[in-house]
Design an enzyme around this catalytic site. Structure first.
Site, PDB file in Angstrom:
ATOM      1  N   ASP A 123       0.829  -1.213   0.000  1.00 15.01           N
ATOM      2  CA  ASP A 123       0.000   0.000   0.000  1.00 15.01           C
ATOM      3  C   ASP A 123       0.862   1.262   0.000  1.00 15.01           C
ATOM      4  O   ASP A 123       0.504   2.267  -0.609  1.00 15.01           O
ATOM      5  CB  ASP A 123      -0.928   0.013   1.226  1.00 15.01           C
ATOM      6  CG  ASP A 123      -2.002  -1.060   1.126  1.00 15.01           C
ATOM      7  OD1 ASP A 123      -2.189  -1.594   0.004  1.00 15.01           O
ATOM      8  OD2 ASP A 123      -2.636  -1.366   2.151  1.00 15.01           O
ATOM      9  N   SER A 168     -18.151 -24.079 -24.753  1.00  8.98           N
ATOM     10  CA  SER A 168     -18.413 -24.677 -23.451  1.00  8.98           C
ATOM     11  C   SER A 168     -17.708 -26.031 -23.438  1.00  8.98           C
ATOM     12  O   SER A 168     -16.965 -26.345 -24.365  1.00  8.98           O
ATOM     13  CB  SER A 168     -19.922 -24.794 -23.304  1.00  8.98           C
ATOM     14  OG  SER A 168     -20.235 -25.585 -22.227  1.00  8.98           O
ATOM     15  N   LYS A 228     -11.320 -27.738 -12.763  1.00 11.55           N
ATOM     16  CA  LYS A 228     -12.421 -27.020 -13.397  1.00 11.55           C
ATOM     17  C   LYS A 228     -12.882 -25.970 -12.402  1.00 11.55           C
ATOM     18  O   LYS A 228     -13.387 -26.292 -11.328  1.00 11.55           O
ATOM     19  CB  LYS A 228     -13.569 -27.959 -13.762  1.00 11.55           C
ATOM     20  CG  LYS A 228     -14.661 -27.200 -14.507  1.00 11.55           C
ATOM     21  CD  LYS A 228     -15.664 -28.121 -15.146  1.00 11.55           C
ATOM     22  CE  LYS A 228     -16.607 -27.376 -16.081  1.00 11.55           C
ATOM     23  NZ  LYS A 228     -17.241 -26.194 -15.512  1.00 11.55           N
ATOM     24  N   CYS A 260     -36.517 -35.965  26.491  1.00 11.71           N
ATOM     25  CA  CYS A 260     -37.700 -36.718  26.874  1.00 11.71           C
ATOM     26  C   CYS A 260     -37.477 -37.220  28.286  1.00 11.71           C
ATOM     27  O   CYS A 260     -36.414 -37.747  28.611  1.00 11.71           O
ATOM     28  CB  CYS A 260     -37.870 -37.890  25.910  1.00 11.71           C
ATOM     29  SG  CYS A 260     -38.892 -39.210  26.592  1.00 11.71           S
TER      30      CYS A 260
HETATM   31  S1  IVH Z   1     -11.441 -24.464 -21.212  1.00 11.60           S
HETATM   32  C1  IVH Z   1     -13.023 -24.672 -25.291  1.00 11.60           C
HETATM   33  N1  IVH Z   1     -10.614 -24.910 -18.808  1.00 11.60           N
HETATM   34  O1  IVH Z   1     -16.206 -24.350 -17.686  1.00 11.60           O
HETATM   35  C2  IVH Z   1     -12.725 -24.813 -23.845  1.00 11.60           C
HETATM   36  N2  IVH Z   1     -12.814 -24.099 -19.105  1.00 11.60           N
HETATM   37  O2  IVH Z   1     -18.505 -25.843 -18.485  1.00 11.60           O
HETATM   38  C3  IVH Z   1     -13.128 -23.646 -23.125  1.00 11.60           C
HETATM   39  N3  IVH Z   1     -14.046 -23.738 -17.015  1.00 11.60           N
HETATM   40  O3  IVH Z   1     -17.131 -22.162 -20.245  1.00 11.60           O
HETATM   41  C4  IVH Z   1     -12.905 -23.675 -21.729  1.00 11.60           C
HETATM   42  N4  IVH Z   1     -12.430 -24.361 -15.671  1.00 11.60           N
HETATM   43  O4  IVH Z   1     -16.099 -21.199 -18.076  1.00 11.60           O
HETATM   44  C5  IVH Z   1     -11.635 -24.504 -19.568  1.00 11.60           C
HETATM   45  N5  IVH Z   1      -9.724 -25.318 -16.707  1.00 11.60           N
HETATM   46  C6  IVH Z   1     -10.745 -24.926 -17.469  1.00 11.60           C
HETATM   47  C7  IVH Z   1     -11.971 -24.494 -16.929  1.00 11.60           C
HETATM   48  C8  IVH Z   1     -12.995 -24.092 -17.775  1.00 11.60           C
HETATM   49  C9  IVH Z   1     -13.647 -23.892 -15.744  1.00 11.60           C
HETATM   50  C10 IVH Z   1     -15.395 -23.270 -17.386  1.00 11.60           C
HETATM   51  C11 IVH Z   1     -15.452 -22.344 -18.577  1.00 11.60           C
HETATM   52  C12 IVH Z   1     -16.345 -23.048 -19.545  1.00 11.60           C
HETATM   53  C13 IVH Z   1     -17.128 -23.923 -18.658  1.00 11.60           C
HETATM   54  C14 IVH Z   1     -17.733 -25.108 -19.372  1.00 11.60           C
END
Ligand code: IVH
Length: 685
Positions: free
Chosen positions: A45, A90, A124, A434
């Protein structure tokens, strides 16, 4: 040395500003990318404040990529739409090992490859996907995924996220690159954020994902700036420039550029190694600072990825292997009270069965009344259920907006749902109990085991296993049935040849000769242990006197507080318990009579009133002493009072005693009286 004061000329200022920016960006990287900060927040800071103050003095030196310029731009009316140059895809989901193996099969057959595929395995992340456009290393635009083709322009908000560099570091940066990743909030920061919001009278977020999404979609970037948002990069969109050959190397490159990537990313050979990774990550799940809803396997080679391509919304080269959802919504069908072995009542929500955390859950404990009222769960409510790891499922939130209008708050039960005995909940205690300890089917196995135990009635050869058998076979229902058992009732049951049956009946019979304290202890009155049983026996001498004592009388006994007194009172008032006690006595349970029959106690029939304070004992001790000798202690003086014991600072009672001509005793006289009689009594007893 204070650097700032030594700088006077713009050239010096420009140098210092540039040095500070580099230093701050180095510390951002150490904190967000390396997770290995070198300085404290305060030191950070201070650097920041120095930079800000220099930029204020030399306004022409301010640039858009300065860390002080993260919050810029006014409140927006809405977000502009952005078209993604390459759609934001996705991921397909796999829930079982079979799904994952089938994915690997598809990949290998499409690539025409027999050998094991090299995968990049990653957590993920459970946050919000964003696309970051960098041109010549400068952050130009940030956008949400939207429908995959069009997202919202959230550049102003993305710029406020300290984990996202405004400028990439390093040479040879691509002319343009879209970096994709997840914005999220760490669990600990989420708790703190919700606490802050609630303190400010605002509603908290349901989970870190919602908090991240809500914070990112603020029209006022100044609010986003206050939210503890993080970022992990994991993918690439459009790119003008050369790229590494694999996903794993791409992530390493991102880190060199100053972009955080998720921990635990691994390059693995073959799909079996991926399945092992999945199990490792489940074990690590609770130790991770952020929410993770599975792992992602990506074909590591970017060339292979291009060959595989995508179908509709998801790439063929990646799959998400999901963890069993730890949270799910369901509906409360009923709320009932379960009775434990020790008589404690626990509210339990019966639920519409729901699959959560890998199992189907149809009920959840609400622990106790306080918890139930705090959460205000009602029948018909839609609730969020959570089951993490092996932890018992828990209702974490009630969806109040869908509550049925007729839903009533749950009332505390007055009687036991199992046996109908009274339910007592003591002031200041959370547990409801009880009072039908002896008769309640939920408690009786344990109650009988306690009754038969060595320090209670000491019935040899009657352990928990046999008690369970006798209850199951309905040979007995409560402790009193033991004393009416005949050999014939037992012979033929498992473990009961005739000699064993005879031995048990004999040991039951010989337990009939006992003592009053043992008997009282054996009854299993809540909070009445051996010492309390002794005190009760000593004080009341006879069972009927104890059974008809009021809680106030009980409280006057040494070591007995209001809680125990209430339990004792309630226990003996319960008609089931009284019936069982009567049956036990009818069967011949007995103990030696008290040392002196009650009518011959030396102070029998004498009424005492105490006033003022005594030096040598408390009021309660004096009361005990009188009662032990058969006397009575009252509150007010009447012509029927025999003695008024006068301590120091007596109240108006002394006047009244004199007016009525009642005999008075000073402390000395009182002590003489009780000690004399006590000695006499002891000699006789
Ligand atoms: S790769 C074409 N890597 O999961 C691949 N996605 O359910 C694009 N996500 O839309 C994504 N962890 O928001 C990738 N290690 C990871 C991820 C990840 C979370 C999310 C992402 C995606 C969604 C699909």
């Amino acid at each position: 040395m204070n650097q700032e004061s030594s700088i006077i000329d713009p050239t010096g200022a420009a140098q210092r500003i540039s040095a500070l920016r580099q230093e701050i960006s180095r510390h951002d990287r150490l904190y967000y990318v390396e997770s290995n900060p070198e300085i404290t927040d305060e030191e950070y800071d201070r650097l920041f404040a120095e930079l800000r103050s220099l930029e204020q003095r030399f306004a022409h030196l301010v640039t858009a990529d300065s860390p002080t310029q993260r919050v810029a731009g006014a409140v927006q009316a809405s977000f502009a739409t952005v078209q993604h140059r390459i759609p934001m895809l996705s991921l397909d989901n796999a829930f079982t090992d079979q799904d994952v193996l089938a994915f690997d099969q598809r990949v290998r057959s499409r690539l025409g490859q027999q050998a094991a595929i090299v995968y990049c395995a990653e957590p993920k992340l459970d946050g919000v996907a964003v696309n970051l456009l960098y041109e010549s290393g400068n952050l130009i635009q940030g956008s949400t995924r939207g429908d995959g083709f069009h997202g919202e322009d959230i550049t102003a908000n993305v710029r406020t996220i300290a984990a996202i560099p405004l400028r990439l570091s390093g040479e040879d940066l691509p002319a343009a690159i879209e970096i994709r990743g997840e914005v999220l909030i760490f669990e600990r920061d989420f708790e703190r954020l919700n606490a802050q919001l609630e303190k400010a009278g605002q509603r908290g977020f349901v989970n870190p994902r919602n908090a991240a999404s809500g914070s990112l979609r603020q029209l006022n970037p100044a609010i986003t700036a206050q939210r503890p948002l993080r970022f992990f990069a994991y993918a690439i969109g459009a790119c003008q420039g050369t790229l590494p050959e694999t996903q794993f190397e791409l992530l390493q490159l991102y880190r060199r550029w100053g972009l955080p990537t998720a921990p635990q990313v691994e390059r693995l050979h073959g799909i079996e190694a991926c399945l092992a990774y999945y199990r490792r990550m489940i074990a690590l799940r609770d130790t991770m600072p952020f929410a993770m809803d599975g792992v992602v396997y990506k074909v590591d080679s970017l060339d292979s990825q291009r060959i595989l391509g995508a179908i509709s919304r998801a790439p063929r080269w990646a799959i998400a292997h999901k963890f069993a959802a730890e949270e799910a919504q369901t509906v409360v069908r009923n709320i009932w009270f379960s009775v434990g072995r020790s008589g404690t009542l626990t509210p339990v929500a019966q639920l519409e069965p729901v699959f959560v955390g890998g199992v189907t859950v149809s009920s959840a404990t609400l622990h106790n009344m306080d918890e139930l009222h705090r959460k205000d769960v009602r029948i018909g409510d839609r609730v969020v259920l959570r089951r993490a790891g092996d932890v018992i499922p828990e209702i974490v939130a009630v969806r109040l907006n869908t509550r049925p209008p007729q839903a009533e708050p749950i009332q505390e039960p007055k009687v036991c749902p199992v046996c109908g005995s009274a339910v007592i909940r003591l002031e200041g205690e959370v547990a409801m109990r009880c009072e039908g300890a002896l008769s309640c089917p939920a408690q009786r196995q344990r109650a009988i085991a306690h009754f038969a135990s060595r320090e209670a009635m000491h019935i040899d050869g009657l352990g928990e296993k046999r008690i369970q058998l006798l209850l199951e076979k309905k040979v007995i229902e409560d402790v009193s049935d033991l004393y009416y058992l005949r050999c014939e009732d037992l012979v033929g049951l498992p473990g009961f040849a005739r000699p064993a049956a005879r031995r048990l009946v004999e040991s039951i019979a010989s337990s009939k000769a006992t003592t009053l304290p043992r008997f009282l202890y054996a009854l299993g009155i809540p909070m009445v242990g051996k010492a309390t049983a002794e005190s009760l026996a000593e004080h009341f001498r006879e069972l009927p006197a104890l059974m008809s004592a009021t809680p106030t009388q009980l409280e006057h006994i040494r070591d007995i507080g209001p809680a125990v007194a209430r339990h004792i009172g309630a226990f003996f008032q319960e008609s089931h318990n009284r019936q069982i006690i009567q049956r036990l006595l009818d069967a011949g349970i007995h103990w030696p009579p008290p040392a002196l029959p009650i009518g011959t106690l030396p102070l029998h029939g004498k009424r005492f009133v105490l006033t003022g304070s005594l030096d040598s004992m408390t009021r309660r001790q004096a009361t005990d002493a009188i009662r032990r000798l058969g006397g009575d202690v009252g509150d007010s003086i009447s012509p029927k009072t025999d003695f008024v014991v006068v301590g120091s600072d007596p109240g108006s009672k002394l006047e009244r005693a004199k007016a009525l001509g009642v005999a008075t005793l000073d402390e000395h006289g009182f002590l003489d009286m009780v000690q004399h009689i006590h000695g006499h009594n002891m000699a006789e007893g």
